[in-house]
Write a protein that holds these residues in place. Structure first.
Motif, mmCIF file in Angstrom:
data_model
loop_
_atom_site.group_PDB
_atom_site.id
_atom_site.type_symbol
_atom_site.label_atom_id
_atom_site.label_comp_id
_atom_site.label_asym_id
_atom_site.label_seq_id
_atom_site.Cartn_x
_atom_site.Cartn_y
_atom_site.Cartn_z
ATOM 1 N N ASP A 152 0.868 -1.168 0.000
ATOM 2 C CA ASP A 152 0.000 0.000 0.000
ATOM 3 C C ASP A 152 0.910 1.225 0.000
ATOM 4 O OD1 ASP A 152 -2.352 -1.458 0.090
ATOM 5 O OD2 ASP A 152 -2.326 -1.567 2.287
ATOM 6 N N TYR A 153 1.002 1.888 -1.135
ATOM 7 C CA TYR A 153 1.891 3.034 -1.251
ATOM 8 C C TYR A 153 1.260 4.304 -0.677
ATOM 9 C CZ TYR A 153 4.708 0.101 -4.252
ATOM 10 O OH TYR A 153 5.482 -0.896 -4.735
ATOM 11 N N PHE A 154 -0.049 4.372 -0.608
ATOM 12 C CA PHE A 154 -0.738 5.560 -0.115
ATOM 13 C C PHE A 154 -1.570 5.196 1.101
ATOM 14 C CE2 PHE A 154 -0.316 6.042 -4.712
ATOM 15 C CZ PHE A 154 0.446 7.179 -4.749
ATOM 16 N N GLU A 155 -1.649 6.143 2.054
ATOM 17 C CA GLU A 155 -2.497 5.936 3.223
ATOM 18 C C GLU A 155 -3.912 6.345 2.878
ATOM 19 O OE1 GLU A 155 -1.119 7.806 6.764
ATOM 20 O OE2 GLU A 155 0.936 7.135 6.468
ATOM 21 N N PRO A 156 -4.903 5.600 3.342
ATOM 22 C CA PRO A 156 -6.289 6.006 3.059
ATOM 23 C C PRO A 156 -6.615 7.313 3.799
ATOM 24 C CG PRO A 156 -6.240 4.119 4.541
ATOM 25 C CD PRO A 156 -4.836 4.361 4.094
ATOM 26 N N ARG A 157 -7.445 8.130 3.185
ATOM 27 C CA ARG A 157 -7.816 9.409 3.766
ATOM 28 C C ARG A 157 -8.663 9.196 5.019
ATOM 29 N NH1 ARG A 157 -10.219 14.464 0.372
ATOM 30 N NH2 ARG A 157 -9.910 15.988 2.004
ATOM 31 N N GLN A 158 -8.354 9.987 6.064
ATOM 32 C CA GLN A 158 -9.105 9.855 7.311
ATOM 33 C C GLN A 158 -10.483 10.468 7.132
ATOM 34 O OE1 GLN A 158 -6.792 11.690 10.352
ATOM 35 N NE2 GLN A 158 -5.335 10.007 10.467
ATOM 36 N N GLY A 159 -11.448 9.896 7.809
ATOM 37 C CA GLY A 159 -12.818 10.389 7.736
ATOM 38 C C GLY A 159 -13.035 11.605 8.613
ATOM 39 N N PHE A 160 -14.241 12.124 8.574
ATOM 40 C CA PHE A 160 -14.622 13.292 9.363
ATOM 41 C C PHE A 160 -14.758 12.901 10.830
ATOM 42 C CE2 PHE A 160 -17.907 16.034 11.184
ATOM 43 C CZ PHE A 160 -17.289 17.257 11.016
ATOM 44 N N SER A 161 -14.238 13.745 11.718
ATOM 45 C CA SER A 161 -14.296 13.466 13.148
ATOM 46 C C SER A 161 -14.600 14.757 13.910
ATOM 47 C CB SER A 161 -12.955 12.893 13.601
ATOM 48 O OG SER A 161 -12.827 12.964 14.988
ATOM 49 N N LEU A 162 -15.600 14.708 14.783
ATOM 50 C CA LEU A 162 -15.913 15.871 15.614
ATOM 51 C C LEU A 162 -14.804 16.137 16.628
ATOM 52 C CD1 LEU A 162 -19.715 15.554 16.373
ATOM 53 C CD2 LEU A 162 -18.570 17.311 15.059
ATOM 54 N N MET A 163 -14.166 15.071 17.093
ATOM 55 C CA MET A 163 -13.092 15.238 18.073
ATOM 56 C C MET A 163 -11.925 15.994 17.445
ATOM 57 S SD MET A 163 -13.057 14.650 21.094
ATOM 58 C CE MET A 163 -11.959 14.804 22.436
ATOM 59 N N GLY A 164 -11.675 15.777 16.158
ATOM 60 C CA GLY A 164 -10.614 16.503 15.467
ATOM 61 C C GLY A 164 -10.888 17.992 15.427
ATOM 62 N N ILE A 165 -12.153 18.368 15.306
ATOM 63 C CA ILE A 165 -12.514 19.786 15.288
ATOM 64 C C ILE A 165 -12.297 20.394 16.673
ATOM 65 C CG2 ILE A 165 -14.460 21.376 15.084
ATOM 66 C CD1 ILE A 165 -15.518 19.630 12.864
ATOM 67 N N PHE A 166 -12.676 19.682 17.720
ATOM 68 C CA PHE A 166 -12.548 20.231 19.073
ATOM 69 C C PHE A 166 -11.105 20.266 19.549
ATOM 70 C CE2 PHE A 166 -17.100 18.936 19.371
ATOM 71 C CZ PHE A 166 -17.584 20.216 19.519
ATOM 72 N N LYS A 167 -10.200 19.551 18.895
ATOM 73 C CA LYS A 167 -8.783 19.606 19.251
ATOM 74 C C LYS A 167 -8.061 20.752 18.555
ATOM 75 C CE LYS A 167 -8.088 14.714 20.191
ATOM 76 N NZ LYS A 167 -7.387 13.502 19.740
ATOM 77 N N ASN A 168 -8.743 21.453 17.680
ATOM 78 C CA ASN A 168 -8.139 22.561 16.949
ATOM 79 C C ASN A 168 -7.850 23.712 17.919
ATOM 80 O OD1 ASN A 168 -7.455 24.601 15.240
ATOM 81 N ND2 ASN A 168 -9.207 24.342 13.877
ATOM 82 N N PRO A 169 -6.602 24.210 17.979
ATOM 83 C CA PRO A 169 -6.271 25.277 18.927
ATOM 84 C C PRO A 169 -7.070 26.560 18.683
ATOM 85 C CG PRO A 169 -4.280 24.396 17.912
ATOM 86 C CD PRO A 169 -5.433 23.742 17.259
ATOM 87 N N MET A 170 -7.355 26.871 17.439
ATOM 88 C CA MET A 170 -8.103 28.089 17.143
ATOM 89 C C MET A 170 -9.516 28.002 17.727
ATOM 90 S SD MET A 170 -7.236 30.766 15.651
ATOM 91 C CE MET A 170 -7.928 32.257 15.035
ATOM 92 N N LEU A 171 -10.138 26.841 17.602
ATOM 93 C CA LEU A 171 -11.479 26.672 18.149
ATOM 94 C C LEU A 171 -11.439 26.719 19.679
ATOM 95 C CD1 LEU A 171 -14.465 25.837 17.134
ATOM 96 C CD2 LEU A 171 -13.878 23.748 18.304
ATOM 97 N N LEU A 172 -10.399 26.154 20.271
ATOM 98 C CA LEU A 172 -10.276 26.202 21.731
ATOM 99 C C LEU A 172 -10.182 27.646 22.226
ATOM 100 C CD1 LEU A 172 -7.809 23.256 22.381
ATOM 101 C CD2 LEU A 172 -10.232 23.342 22.930
ATOM 102 N N LEU A 173 -9.413 28.482 21.518
ATOM 103 C CA LEU A 173 -9.297 29.885 21.920
ATOM 104 C C LEU A 173 -10.622 30.619 21.745
ATOM 105 C CD1 LEU A 173 -5.809 30.845 20.499
ATOM 106 C CD2 LEU A 173 -6.491 30.714 22.882
ATOM 107 N N MET A 174 -11.352 30.325 20.676
ATOM 108 C CA MET A 174 -12.640 30.978 20.461
ATOM 109 C C MET A 174 -13.640 30.580 21.542
ATOM 110 S SD MET A 174 -13.009 31.047 16.270
ATOM 111 C CE MET A 174 -14.186 29.775 16.313
ATOM 112 N N VAL A 175 -13.655 29.306 21.907
ATOM 113 C CA VAL A 175 -14.586 28.839 22.939
ATOM 114 C C VAL A 175 -14.228 29.459 24.287
ATOM 115 C CG1 VAL A 175 -15.291 26.786 24.240
ATOM 116 C CG2 VAL A 175 -15.224 26.707 21.752
ATOM 117 N N ALA A 176 -12.923 29.538 24.597
ATOM 118 C CA ALA A 176 -12.508 30.133 25.868
ATOM 119 C C ALA A 176 -12.875 31.618 25.925
ATOM 120 C CB ALA A 176 -10.999 29.946 26.066
ATOM 121 N N THR A 177 -12.690 32.324 24.818
ATOM 122 C CA THR A 177 -13.025 33.751 24.787
ATOM 123 C C THR A 177 -14.528 33.961 24.935
ATOM 124 O OG1 THR A 177 -11.130 34.118 23.344
ATOM 125 C CG2 THR A 177 -12.778 35.857 23.442
ATOM 126 N N ALA A 178 -15.308 33.170 24.218
ATOM 127 C CA ALA A 178 -16.768 33.297 24.329
ATOM 128 C C ALA A 178 -17.233 32.949 25.741
ATOM 129 C CB ALA A 178 -17.443 32.394 23.307
#
Length: 135
Positions: free
Chosen positions: A36-62
């Protein structure tokens, strides 16, 4: 030599130490595994969105935006008045620094006009009170 190219002799040697056997030509090879020369693309994950530092800063500010007024409601009137005075001092940096210097030395500052009587100095362009008479 041209004779050897028409009918090559092939020998099977599977692993070191195995007996050598003559095999027929053309060779038929089979794959043992596929790569397998290529890795399969990862699917959509809500946890991946909540681990985003930009979103964490926005949630903390709000969260702070909604939490701070609730915290201010719990203060007693004396503390509210003190905070308002501090906010007024922050508008004028010189007042804030004089108050800070007074707090550090322990002298404090009187706001009464009689306590703040300064004589004009000659360096500042003011006139002195005593002058000699000119004839």
């Amino acid at each position: 030599l041209p004779d050897a190219l028409d009918s090559p002799k092939c020998i099977e040697y599977a692993f070191p130490g195995a007996p050598k056997q003559a095999i027929s030509h053309p060779l038929e090879l089979t794959a043992h595994a596929s790569y397998d020369y290529f890795e399969p693309r990862q699917g959509f994950s809500l946890m991946g969105i909540f681990k985003n530092p930009m979103l964490l800063l926005m949630v903390a500010t709000a969260g702070m935006m909604f939490w701070m007024p609730k915290m201010m409601e719990g203060l007693d009137p004396e503390q509210k008045e003190q905070m308002q005075r501090q906010m007024e001092m922050q508008q004028d940096p010189s007042k804030m620094l004089t108050q800070l210097w007074g707090d550090l030395t322990g002298t404090g500052e009187d706001d009464s006009p009689s306590a703040i009587e300064k004589k004009p100095s000659a360096k500042a362009g003011g006139k002195t009170a005593r002058r000699g008479k000119k004839d």
